[in-house]
Design an enzyme around this catalytic site. Structure first.
Site, PDB file in Angstrom:
ATOM      1  N   GLU A 101      72.311 -24.857  20.104  1.00  0.00           N
ATOM      2  CA  GLU A 101      71.038 -23.390  20.514  1.00  0.00           C
ATOM      3  C   GLU A 101      69.818 -24.169  20.159  1.00  0.00           C
ATOM      4  O   GLU A 101      69.740 -23.823  19.317  1.00  0.00           O
ATOM      5  CB  GLU A 101      71.898 -22.784  20.668  1.00  0.00           C
ATOM      6  CG  GLU A 101      72.552 -22.054  21.662  1.00  0.00           C
ATOM      7  CD  GLU A 101      74.093 -20.598  21.071  1.00  0.00           C
ATOM      8  OE1 GLU A 101      74.316 -20.042  22.544  1.00  0.00           O
ATOM      9  OE2 GLU A 101      73.686 -20.692  19.483  1.00  0.00           O
ATOM     10  N   CYS A 114      62.934 -22.578  17.206  1.00  0.00           N
ATOM     11  CA  CYS A 114      63.952 -22.443  16.387  1.00  0.00           C
ATOM     12  C   CYS A 114      64.980 -23.785  16.857  1.00  0.00           C
ATOM     13  O   CYS A 114      65.901 -23.462  17.877  1.00  0.00           O
ATOM     14  CB  CYS A 114      65.034 -21.252  16.345  1.00  0.00           C
ATOM     15  SG  CYS A 114      66.135 -21.268  15.066  1.00  0.00           S
ATOM     16  N   CYS A 121      78.728 -25.224  11.609  1.00  0.00           N
ATOM     17  CA  CYS A 121      77.882 -25.423  10.205  1.00  0.00           C
ATOM     18  C   CYS A 121      78.709 -25.441   9.043  1.00  0.00           C
ATOM     19  O   CYS A 121      79.998 -24.796   8.944  1.00  0.00           O
ATOM     20  CB  CYS A 121      76.597 -24.435   9.583  1.00  0.00           C
ATOM     21  SG  CYS A 121      76.033 -24.426   7.901  1.00  0.00           S
ATOM     22  N   CYS A 125      78.153 -18.956   4.894  1.00  0.00           N
ATOM     23  CA  CYS A 125      77.786 -17.986   4.679  1.00  0.00           C
ATOM     24  C   CYS A 125      78.829 -16.776   5.284  1.00  0.00           C
ATOM     25  O   CYS A 125      78.444 -16.511   6.093  1.00  0.00           O
ATOM     26  CB  CYS A 125      76.623 -18.318   4.989  1.00  0.00           C
ATOM     27  SG  CYS A 125      75.628 -19.426   4.051  1.00  0.00           S
ATOM     28  N   CYS A 128      76.981 -15.174   8.161  1.00  0.00           N
ATOM     29  CA  CYS A 128      76.405 -15.688   9.276  1.00  0.00           C
ATOM     30  C   CYS A 128      77.049 -15.819  10.168  1.00  0.00           C
ATOM     31  O   CYS A 128      78.443 -16.290  10.388  1.00  0.00           O
ATOM     32  CB  CYS A 128      75.710 -17.256   8.503  1.00  0.00           C
ATOM     33  SG  CYS A 128      74.809 -19.026  10.224  1.00  0.00           S
ATOM     34  N   GLY A 176      72.905 -24.757  12.128  1.00  0.00           N
ATOM     35  CA  GLY A 176      73.276 -25.829  11.044  1.00  0.00           C
ATOM     36  C   GLY A 176      72.406 -25.620   9.258  1.00  0.00           C
ATOM     37  O   GLY A 176      71.942 -25.440   9.626  1.00  0.00           O
ATOM     38  N   SER A 230      66.877 -19.867   2.352  1.00  0.00           N
ATOM     39  CA  SER A 230      67.627 -18.457   1.831  1.00  0.00           C
ATOM     40  C   SER A 230      68.634 -18.214   0.557  1.00  0.00           C
ATOM     41  O   SER A 230      69.617 -18.634   0.718  1.00  0.00           O
ATOM     42  CB  SER A 230      69.059 -19.006   3.426  1.00  0.00           C
ATOM     43  OG  SER A 230      68.403 -19.330   4.636  1.00  0.00           O
ATOM     44  N   LEU A 231      67.539 -16.918   0.468  1.00  0.00           N
ATOM     45  CA  LEU A 231      68.784 -16.418  -0.588  1.00  0.00           C
ATOM     46  C   LEU A 231      69.271 -16.001  -0.780  1.00  0.00           C
ATOM     47  O   LEU A 231      70.286 -15.442  -1.578  1.00  0.00           O
ATOM     48  CB  LEU A 231      66.442 -16.592  -1.509  1.00  0.00           C
ATOM     49  CG  LEU A 231      67.319 -16.386  -3.582  1.00  0.00           C
ATOM     50  CD1 LEU A 231      67.440 -17.314  -4.484  1.00  0.00           C
ATOM     51  CD2 LEU A 231      65.468 -15.244  -3.955  1.00  0.00           C
ATOM     52  N   ASN A 307      71.067  -9.193  11.836  1.00  0.00           N
ATOM     53  CA  ASN A 307      71.491  -8.996  12.637  1.00  0.00           C
ATOM     54  C   ASN A 307      72.978  -9.444  12.908  1.00  0.00           C
ATOM     55  O   ASN A 307      73.848 -10.528  12.797  1.00  0.00           O
ATOM     56  CB  ASN A 307      71.163 -10.628  13.538  1.00  0.00           C
ATOM     57  CG  ASN A 307      69.699  -9.931  13.493  1.00  0.00           C
ATOM     58  OD1 ASN A 307      69.291  -9.311  13.949  1.00  0.00           O
ATOM     59  ND2 ASN A 307      68.704 -11.408  13.359  1.00  0.00           N
ATOM     60  N   CYS A 350      67.626 -14.800  14.089  1.00  0.00           N
ATOM     61  CA  CYS A 350      68.611 -15.515  13.322  1.00  0.00           C
ATOM     62  C   CYS A 350      70.184 -14.871  13.264  1.00  0.00           C
ATOM     63  O   CYS A 350      70.292 -14.523  12.749  1.00  0.00           O
ATOM     64  CB  CYS A 350      68.123 -15.089  12.002  1.00  0.00           C
ATOM     65  SG  CYS A 350      66.353 -16.095  11.277  1.00  0.00           S
TER      66      CYS A 350
HETATM   67  N1  SAH Z   1      70.842 -23.847   7.440  1.00  0.00           N
HETATM   68  C1  SAH Z   1      70.149 -22.876   7.050  1.00  0.00           C
HETATM   69  C2  SAH Z   1      69.585 -23.091   8.417  1.00  0.00           C
HETATM   70  C3  SAH Z   1      69.550 -22.016   9.649  1.00  0.00           C
HETATM   71  S1  SAH Z   1      69.683 -20.493   9.264  1.00  0.00           S
HETATM   72  C4  SAH Z   1      69.953 -21.713   6.216  1.00  0.00           C
HETATM   73  O1  SAH Z   1      70.624 -21.320   5.649  1.00  0.00           O
HETATM   74  O2  SAH Z   1      68.721 -21.584   5.485  1.00  0.00           O
HETATM   75  C5  SAH Z   1      68.414 -19.521   9.575  1.00  0.00           C
HETATM   76  C6  SAH Z   1      68.411 -18.185   8.316  1.00  0.00           C
HETATM   77  O3  SAH Z   1      69.219 -17.327   9.228  1.00  0.00           O
HETATM   78  C7  SAH Z   1      68.754 -18.462   6.969  1.00  0.00           C
HETATM   79  O4  SAH Z   1      67.697 -17.985   6.424  1.00  0.00           O
HETATM   80  C8  SAH Z   1      70.426 -18.046   7.115  1.00  0.00           C
HETATM   81  O5  SAH Z   1      70.170 -17.017   6.181  1.00  0.00           O
HETATM   82  C9  SAH Z   1      69.379 -16.799   8.042  1.00  0.00           C
HETATM   83  N2  SAH Z   1      70.919 -15.207   8.667  1.00  0.00           N
HETATM   84  C10 SAH Z   1      71.935 -16.037   9.046  1.00  0.00           C
HETATM   85  N3  SAH Z   1      72.679 -15.170   9.375  1.00  0.00           N
HETATM   86  C11 SAH Z   1      71.999 -13.822   9.639  1.00  0.00           C
HETATM   87  C12 SAH Z   1      72.251 -13.076  10.570  1.00  0.00           C
HETATM   88  N4  SAH Z   1      73.512 -12.628  10.706  1.00  0.00           N
HETATM   89  N5  SAH Z   1      71.112 -11.833  10.494  1.00  0.00           N
HETATM   90  C13 SAH Z   1      70.181 -12.613   9.469  1.00  0.00           C
HETATM   91  N6  SAH Z   1      69.561 -13.762   9.064  1.00  0.00           N
HETATM   92  C14 SAH Z   1      70.651 -14.642   9.120  1.00  0.00           C
HETATM   93 FE1  SF4 Z   2      75.246 -22.402   6.907  1.00  0.00          FE
HETATM   94 FE2  SF4 Z   2      72.397 -21.604   7.356  1.00  0.00          FE
HETATM   95 FE3  SF4 Z   2      74.039 -20.285   8.722  1.00  0.00          FE
HETATM   96 FE4  SF4 Z   2      74.609 -20.738   5.953  1.00  0.00          FE
HETATM   97  S1  SF4 Z   2      73.157 -19.358   6.641  1.00  0.00           S
HETATM   98  S2  SF4 Z   2      76.150 -21.061   7.197  1.00  0.00           S
HETATM   99  S3  SF4 Z   2      73.219 -22.219   5.986  1.00  0.00           S
HETATM  100  S4  SF4 Z   2      73.442 -22.762   9.166  1.00  0.00           S
END
Ligand code: SAH
Ligand code: SF4
Length: 373
Positions: A101, A114, A121, A125, A128, A176, A230-231, A307, A350
């Site tokens: 996407e 984006c 991925c 996490c 996510c 990813g 992404s901390l 989200n 996100c």
């Molecule tokens: N893999 C990379 C980039 C893609 S994720 C990364 O993790 O940084 C893009 C951002 O969306 C990251 O900061 C991720 O932590 C955040 N994210 C993932 N799932 C989310 C959710 N359900 N709600 C809000 N942010 C989320």
């Molecule tokens: Fe992958 Fe980023 Fe989602 Fe973590 S937050 S599972 S690194 S896409």
């Protein structure tokens, strides 16, 4: 032209050198190869040509010849949605049937695209949605660049605008982990940054990583793009759960890499992404600890309200908790905007990205797909 099975090499994803080599291979006169590669590069990435017949500065005979040997294959758009707030989402299907996407988030006179770096991925996490998708592969250079081309086709931004643009920024924040597909992402971004093509400055590109520490320095040195981390947690115990790559590269190691990130200075700060999870990571003590951790690093903090997605094990923090958290970070001198969720109604926000076909399949079979990382 849809990117179905076709033996002709695809020019999308090739840089000038690749195009020159391909032309040479195809029997082109060596003395003309450079100039012709430049011409093709211009048509494909500056003008957005979708077919050789559009290339009017090229002789008809050569166009016909090119058509025999090469293609300009964009992925098929298997679904396209526009949110009430203007956010657009494309689901792109590649030649092998895999999908990823791409999302456009518009502002008044600009907008960020984006872009995805992988199908799914491999990292998992826990908050996510993409991380729950079991079907994974790296996107090719062409598949990454094509996301930008398709978005520009839809929005009508050809040739590359000199002034204001609706696609003014790229964030590698789609599906990813970009640093686990570094070679392809780097090459794609170099094509995107080329001033005679898509022509997007490195200052307008942000790469987001969950913390693939060994590649952070190289990314800064070679690409000089903005970095987002992404901390999401301020101690290893919690981060090990939320962002499991932390078990390999803990917070201290990650912070060290950021401290020396080649492209970071006061004008170009590192963005710390912090998803707000109710009762999990959103206390005032954690806000204070965050401020302590990033001290000395040119920083801004992005607080992302969680989200939700179907079956997610978390809830979004209460507005009061987010406000309190933001105030502590702000008072310490860091800009800390709370990111307004965009495109929630089309699951484009996100961390909600996950291919529709994967959703469909899983709904039908109830089973996980094969992992082919
Ligand atoms: N893999 C990379 C980039 C893609 S994720 C990364 O993790 O940084 C893009 C951002 O969306 C990251 O900061 C991720 O932590 C955040 N994210 C993932 N799932 C989310 C959710 N359900 N709600 C809000 N942010 C989320
Ligand atoms: Fe992958 Fe980023 Fe989602 Fe973590 S937050 S599972 S690194 S896409």
């Amino acid at each position: 032209m849809a990117d179905g099975f076709d033996a002709r090499p695809n020019l999308i994803g090739m840089d000038r050198d690749d195009i020159a080599a391909a032309l040479l291979d195809a029997g082109e006169d060596a003395s003309k190869v450079r100039m012709r590669a430049n011409q093709l590069f211009h048509w494909i990435y500056y003008r957005g040509a979708r077919d050789f017949s559009e290339m009017t500065s090229i002789s008809k005979a050569w166009r016909a010849d090119l058509h025999e040997r090469f293609r300009i294959g964009r992925p098929e758009v298997s679904s396209y949605q526009q949110s009430e707030d203007g956010t657009r989402k494309w689901l792109m299907r590649f030649a092998d049937g895999h999908e990823a996407e791409t999302v456009h988030i518009p502002e008044a006179d600009r907008g960020a695209l984006c872009v995805s770096s992988q199908v799914g991925c491999t990292l998992t996490c826990s908050f996510c949605h993409t991380g729950t998708q079991k079907l994974v592969r790296n996107l090719t250079v062409g598949e990454i660049v094509a996301q930008m081309l398709v978005a520009r086709d839809t929005i009508g931004e050809w040739p590359s605008p000199r002034g204001e643009r609706m696609i003014s920024n790229i964030v590698m924040m789609g599906m990813g982990e970009p640093l686990l597909n570094y070679e392809n992402v780097a090459k794609a971004l170099k094509i995107v940054m080329d001033g005679e093509g898509i022509s997007l400055s490195k200052r307008r590109i942000t790469l987001s990583t969950s913390g693939v520490v060994p590649l952070i320095e190289r990314c800064g040195r070679e690409l000089e793009v903005n970095l987002a981390i992404s901390l999401h947690a301020v101690n290893d115990e919690l981060r090990d759960v939320l962002v499991p790559i932390n078990r390999k590269h803990p917070i201290r190691e990650l912070l060290d890499a950021c401290r020396t990130y080649p492209a970071a200075n006061n004008a170009r700060r590192i963005t710390w992404e912090y998803v707000m999870l109710d009762g999990i990571n959103d206390s005032p003590a954690e806000a204070r600890e965050l401020v302590r951790l990033i001290k000395g690093i040119p920083s801004k903090v992005n607080l992302i309200p969680f989200n939700p997605w179907p079956g997610a094990p978390y809830a979004c923090s209460k507005p009061e908790a987010i406000e309190k958290f933001a105030k502590i970070v702000n008072d310490a001198g860091y800009s800390s905007p709370v990111r307004t969720p965009r495109g929630r109604d089309i699951m484009a926000a996100c961390g909600q990205l996950k291919s529709a076909s994967e959703r469909g399949r899983r709904e039908k079979t109830g089973a996980a797909e094969i992992v082919q990382a």
